[in-house]
Design a protein around this motif. Sequence first.
Motif: not given
Length: 140
Positions: A99-119
């Motif tokens: 989302t724009n919010g996730i991108a602006d607040k958390h991904c902007c520095k690296t331009r990468q968003c990682y999601w890890s599905a764990r148990d």
Amino acid sequence: MNCLFFFIFLISFLLSQSPTLSFHLYFCWRFRVHIINNLSLNNLVIHCFSYDDDLGRHELWWGEEFTFKIGQRAVGDTRVQCNVTKFGSNHITSIDVFTNGIADKHCCKTRQCYWSARDDAIYFSNNDKNWNRWYNWTSV
């Protein structure tokens, strides 16, 4: 012409005095989203979509990754949602992976968003090193 160059230089300089604003304006419009299966025993089934695009259904084996590029819309919100399921179980959840919010607040520095599905849950990182728990699995 010299006045135009000076004006652009002046605006660029003033924006550079605000690191967050300048970084966002110049570098924060294109991203890569990664969804990684780190479940110990299950395949991960994902179906991702946005308002105007369906990225399809994907079944990931342990360690596999689904990746896509996305850009923020100039007007309005950009949102990609995924239905995420532990294959062969009743654990499913629907998550916003971009989302724009996730991108602006958390991904902007690296331009990468990682999601890890764990148990135990689904985790987020912007550098594939420092992970935070973001979503819990729900049983249907």
